[in-house]
Design a protein around this motif. Structure first.
Motif, short mmCIF file in Angstrom:
data_model
loop_
_atom_site.label_atom_id
_atom_site.label_comp_id
_atom_site.label_asym_id
_atom_site.label_seq_id
_atom_site.Cartn_x
_atom_site.Cartn_y
_atom_site.Cartn_z
N VAL A 176 87.73 71.64 95.84
CA VAL A 176 88.02 70.99 94.69
C VAL A 176 87.63 72.07 93.71
N LEU A 177 86.37 72.63 93.75
CA LEU A 177 86.01 73.55 92.72
C LEU A 177 86.96 74.91 92.66
N THR A 179 90.22 74.86 93.11
CA THR A 179 91.13 74.75 92.69
C THR A 179 91.17 74.47 90.99
N ALA A 180 90.05 73.56 90.86
CA ALA A 180 89.62 73.36 89.42
C ALA A 180 89.47 74.63 88.53
N THR A 181 88.99 75.68 89.19
CA THR A 181 88.90 76.90 88.34
C THR A 181 89.98 77.84 88.54
N VAL A 186 96.38 73.24 93.32
CA VAL A 186 95.85 71.90 93.95
C VAL A 186 96.81 71.32 94.79
N THR A 204 84.87 65.40 94.19
CA THR A 204 84.97 65.36 92.81
C THR A 204 83.81 65.04 92.22
N LEU A 213 81.91 69.91 87.14
CA LEU A 213 83.17 69.37 86.70
C LEU A 213 82.85 68.29 85.72
N GLY A 217 87.69 66.30 85.85
CA GLY A 217 88.04 67.08 86.83
C GLY A 217 88.02 68.71 86.50
N THR A 218 88.05 68.67 85.25
CA THR A 218 88.20 70.15 84.64
C THR A 218 86.85 70.84 85.01
N PRO A 219 86.70 72.31 85.05
CA PRO A 219 85.39 72.85 85.32
C PRO A 219 84.52 72.94 83.95
#
Length: 276
Positions: A176-177, A179-181, A186, A204, A213, A217-219
């Protein structure tokens, strides 16, 4: 650590085409397996021998049990030795299809740098690296170079898993981290790692609770910093790996394998991995 990061990224990029090229699927189909996931697990874990899917799950870390369980019975289709040979054939065919057939002197220079790195590597806790180091090198010099790159790539990957565990970042959470960064699309992560909606949402939520996050869901800045810290600690872990050739040798190796990366990039092989 810049040279270690540069070399690590180059080695990874020169290795990873094997998971994206049609030659891998074709070779797997020749062994009776047409499911892309099953083929991936068999081809990549063949170096470990006829291990049960649970061992592959442990070694690969960020795949869900649901994803890895699909490989159950794959060794009945063909033994690991045949899968490893198929992997080598796929690599050789793909390298030559895209025009990455390096000149003999370039291969020899790259091997002169890679071989002492592999020979002196401490494989304690490095399961996939150790397995790949135990595989006899093929006669094809280009594919043998690629296999040595594979050992080093898996060594860094094994080291990375140790760092993730030290940061208490579980298999789904790290994905998750990741893909978020913006390091992996994703949609690819969800399709290949196969964590379900509830598992993804729970991971998440745990990252939101850590402040890595935002609720959407954005970092956060803390999350980006944590992700970079994990990479930096992985580099620090890998510094000893490159000690036999030093920073200059690590950078030279990156330059020597650059034509492989450039050829597959030009062929569009990595297009699916680009984040939008």
């Amino acid at each position: 650590m810049d040279a270690v990061r540069e070399a690590g990224e180059a080695v990874s990029a020169a290795h990873r085409f094997i998971y994206l090229v049609p030659e891998s699927a074709e070779e797997a189909a020749g062994l009776g397996v047409t499911d892309r996931g099953r083929a991936y697990f068999a081809l990549r874990s063949a170096a470990m021998g006829a291990v049960p899917w649970q061992v592959t799950f442990a070694a690969f870390y960020n795949f869900s049990p649901q994803a890895v369980r699909t490989m159950a019975g794959v060794w009945d289709a063909a033994p690991p030795e045949q899968w490893q040979a198929a992997r080598f054939r796929a690599a050789g065919r793909a390298l030559r299809r895209v025009g990455a057939d390096l000149a003999p002197d370039r291969i020899a220079e790259a091997r002169a740098l890679l071989d002492p790195v592999v020979a002196s590597a401490d494989h304690a806790g490095k399961v996939l690296a150790a397995a790949n180091a135990s595989v006899p090198l093929p006669r094809d010099p280009l594919v043998a170079l690629w296999q040595q790159l594979t050992v080093v790539r898996e060594w860094r990957g094994d080291a990375h898993l140790a760092v993730l565990a030290a940061h208490r970042l579980g298999p789904c959470e790290c994905l998750v981290l990741h893909t978020a960064t913006g390091r992996l699309p994703v949609q690819i992560a969800r399709a290949t790692r196969r964590w379900d909606d509830a598992e993804w949402a729970a991971a998440t939520e745990r990252l939101v609770a850590r402040g890595w996050l935002a609720p959407d869901g954005t970092p956060t800045d803390a999350g980006r910093a944590a992700r970079e810290r994990i990479e930096t600690e992985t580099d620090e872990h890998c510094a000893a790996l490159w000690a036999p050739v030093g920073e200059a040798g690590a950078r030279r190796l990156a330059a020597l394998v650059a034509p492989i990366i450039e050829a597959f990039t030009a062929a569009g092989t990595f297009e699916a991995l680009r984040t939008r």
